[in-house]
Design a protein around this motif. Structure first.
Motif, PDB file in Angstrom:
ATOM      1  N   ALA A 227       7.420  -3.391   1.593  1.00 41.78           N
ATOM      2  CA  ALA A 227       6.021  -3.552   1.180  1.00 41.78           C
ATOM      3  C   ALA A 227       5.558  -2.377   0.324  1.00 41.78           C
ATOM      4  O   ALA A 227       4.858  -2.560  -0.683  1.00 41.78           O
ATOM      5  CB  ALA A 227       5.128  -3.689   2.412  1.00 41.78           C
ATOM      6  N   LEU A 228       5.956  -1.162   0.707  1.00 43.73           N
ATOM      7  CA  LEU A 228       5.521   0.000  -0.068  1.00 43.73           C
ATOM      8  C   LEU A 228       6.219   0.040  -1.431  1.00 43.73           C
ATOM      9  O   LEU A 228       5.598   0.401  -2.436  1.00 43.73           O
ATOM     10  CB  LEU A 228       5.780   1.292   0.698  1.00 43.73           C
ATOM     11  N   ALA A 229       7.497  -0.329  -1.472  1.00 43.26           N
ATOM     12  CA  ALA A 229       8.198  -0.401  -2.749  1.00 43.26           C
ATOM     13  C   ALA A 229       7.544  -1.442  -3.656  1.00 43.26           C
ATOM     14  O   ALA A 229       7.449  -1.251  -4.875  1.00 43.26           O
ATOM     15  CB  ALA A 229       9.671  -0.737  -2.512  1.00 43.26           C
ATOM     16  N   THR A 230       7.088  -2.527  -3.066  1.00 43.95           N
ATOM     17  CA  THR A 230       6.368  -3.562  -3.816  1.00 43.95           C
ATOM     18  C   THR A 230       5.068  -3.003  -4.382  1.00 43.95           C
ATOM     19  O   THR A 230       4.740  -3.220  -5.560  1.00 43.95           O
ATOM     20  CB  THR A 230       6.081  -4.767  -2.901  1.00 43.95           C
ATOM     21  N   ALA A 231       4.313  -2.292  -3.533  1.00 49.58           N
ATOM     22  CA  ALA A 231       3.054  -1.697  -3.983  1.00 49.58           C
ATOM     23  C   ALA A 231       3.291  -0.671  -5.083  1.00 49.58           C
ATOM     24  O   ALA A 231       2.546  -0.614  -6.074  1.00 49.58           O
ATOM     25  CB  ALA A 231       2.326  -1.054  -2.798  1.00 49.58           C
ATOM     26  N   ALA A 232       4.341   0.145  -4.927  1.00 53.01           N
ATOM     27  CA  ALA A 232       4.656   1.158  -5.936  1.00 53.01           C
ATOM     28  C   ALA A 232       4.976   0.500  -7.274  1.00 53.01           C
ATOM     29  O   ALA A 232       4.516   0.957  -8.341  1.00 53.01           O
ATOM     30  CB  ALA A 232       5.827   2.017  -5.471  1.00 53.01           C
ATOM     31  N   ALA A 233       5.749  -0.579  -7.243  1.00 55.33           N
ATOM     32  CA  ALA A 233       6.065  -1.297  -8.476  1.00 55.33           C
ATOM     33  C   ALA A 233       4.790  -1.861  -9.112  1.00 55.33           C
ATOM     34  O   ALA A 233       4.595  -1.772 -10.334  1.00 55.33           O
ATOM     35  CB  ALA A 233       7.060  -2.423  -8.188  1.00 55.33           C
ATOM     36  N   TYR A 234       3.925  -2.420  -8.294  1.00 56.84           N
ATOM     37  CA  TYR A 234       2.673  -3.013  -8.782  1.00 56.84           C
ATOM     38  C   TYR A 234       1.784  -1.972  -9.468  1.00 56.84           C
ATOM     39  O   TYR A 234       1.212  -2.223 -10.524  1.00 56.84           O
ATOM     40  CB  TYR A 234       1.928  -3.656  -7.606  1.00 56.84           C
ATOM     41  N   PHE A 235       1.692  -0.789  -8.860  1.00 61.60           N
ATOM     42  CA  PHE A 235       0.791   0.245  -9.381  1.00 61.60           C
ATOM     43  C   PHE A 235       1.481   1.242 -10.313  1.00 61.60           C
ATOM     44  O   PHE A 235       0.837   2.178 -10.795  1.00 61.60           O
ATOM     45  CB  PHE A 235       0.135   1.002  -8.225  1.00 61.60           C
TER      46      PHE A 235
END
Length: 401
Positions: A126-134
């Motif tokens: 989930a955090l890797a997903t958020a990092a990619a998004y932002f």
């Protein structure tokens, strides 16, 4: 007029009664204060709230539905069993609820990197997903044992662009991953934000993660009333650190609903064979917060065990400790065997493969349902079991119906 519970707790110093607070070195204390100020600022900001709502709807796929488990309800012959389908949240678990909030906060603060620990790997994904998004860098610390056990999630994190730090100290699981991530964060507080993966850690994280996860409870209460015309009699969720449980409990905490946190009993009651912190622990400080924890003979965090990598943690969020101390919540335990049996029950009877963590909550619901005829149980199905299938089949085989 008395304020709603969520407006009263925690206090300004991050305490839920006698639990909580912040017990960290000075450099991290300053960083925590910076995060606290920033969070309190943006939590009142209509632009931030609107952006988070947009992300939840168009990126995460919220709201997630509530599903009536008709086959299990018929088979167990008592209470109606309902599932809050957090497994349908993008990335397959509840973790993205707070990770997108933490990523948005990091962006607002001008940070360039997110650092975190993970056990089962769902927080890491989930955090890797958020990092990619932002557009942020991402570094995930994970114990060697969990890397081997949850390898599908390790691959997902790498595909999403995260750097994986393998932790080989101690038991090589979640506690050691937290220790390692904190050490890395201490070296880089200017550029980085530590994105804690549960309602644990120093203030403001127990409050902040709860607030981001409260969307589960907000949706659940509204959906359940719409579906049935009444509130559930029981709300059941698994508890390791406790983020999914606090998320769903938040929606019902001021209602006459029994809230049950289910802890991992693992192989049995002997210290080292389970991770049932509230059931067998005592008050103590670890990882920067004061809560209930399992201790060894020296008073240090004890070795813990659970078949569920996301639950094998020797403490619990301070809010869970407080709510249990005032008897607002009840605590149950479920063994490895019971959790795996529930894993197969839901898979075979409803066509839903649950995370092993979530299977603990389901197992308790199946245990109590036959004696609760006419009642309704809402289980937080906090994640899906894609990450667990290789491990389960290798260790337990294909159980016969």
């Amino acid at each position: 007029m008395q304020l709603p519970y969520l407006k009263q707790f925690p206090d300004e110093k991050g305490y839920f009664g006698k639990f909580g607070g912040s017990f960290v070195p000075e450099p991290i204390m300053k960083a925590m204060e910076e995060i606290d100020v920033a969070y309190n600022l943006i939590a009142q900001n209509s632009d931030f709230i609107a952006e988070l709502r947009k992300i939840r709807k168009h990126f995460q796929g919220r709201p997630t539905p509530i599903y009536f488990a008709h086959n299990l309800t018929k088979q167990y012959g008592g209470a109606g069993i309902y599932l809050k389908r957090e497994d349908l949240n993008h990335t397959g678990a509840h973790k993205l609820n707070h990770c997108m909030g933490e990523g948005l906060l990091a962006k607002f603060m001008g940070k360039k990197k997110l650092i975190a620990e993970t056990g089962a790997g769902q927080h890491g994904v989930a955090l890797a997903t958020a990092a990619a998004y932002f557009g942020l860098e991402c570094e995930i610390h994970m114990g060697e044992v969990d890397i081997a056990k949850e390898y599908p999630n390790v691959l997902r994190m790498k595909i999403l662009g995260a750097k994986i730090v393998s932790v080989s100290s101690g038991a090589k699981t979640l506690k050691e991953a937290v220790d390692s991530a904190f050490e890395a964060y201490l070296q880089d507080t200017e550029r980085s934000m530590y994105a804690i993966g549960s309602v644990v850690g120093p203030h403001p994280f127990p409050k902040m993660v709860r607030d981001f996860q409260a969307i589960i409870g907000i949706e659940s209460r509204e959906q359940f009333l719409e579906m049935t015309g009444e509130l559930p009699d029981f709300v059941v969720a698994c508890v390791g650190g406790g983020s999914n449980a606090m998320g769903i409990f938040s929606g019902f905490i001021d209602d006459p609903v029994e809230l049950v946190g289910v802890e991992p009993l693992g192989r049995g009651t002997k210290l080292g064979d389970h991770a049932a912190s509230l059931t067998y622990g005592t008050k103590g400080v670890m990882h920067g917060f004061d809560s209930i924890m399992l201790k060894d003979e020296n008073g240090d965090p004890a070795a813990v065990y659970s078949v569920a990598s996301g639950l094998d943690y020797p403490s619990v969020g301070p809010e869970h400790a407080y709510l249990y101390s005032i008897q607002r919540t009840k605590v149950a335990t479920v063994s490895d065997t019971e959790a795996i049996d529930a894993f197969y029950e839901l898979s075979r009877k409803e066509g839903i493969i649950p995370a092993i963590e979530s299977s603990h909550a389901l197992a308790h619901a199946l245990k109590i349902a036959p004696d609760l005829k006419g009642k309704k149980i809402l289980v937080n199905l906090s994640g899906r079991g894609d990450k667990d299938i290789d491990f389960v089949v290798e260790k337990y085989g294909y159980k016969e119906n």
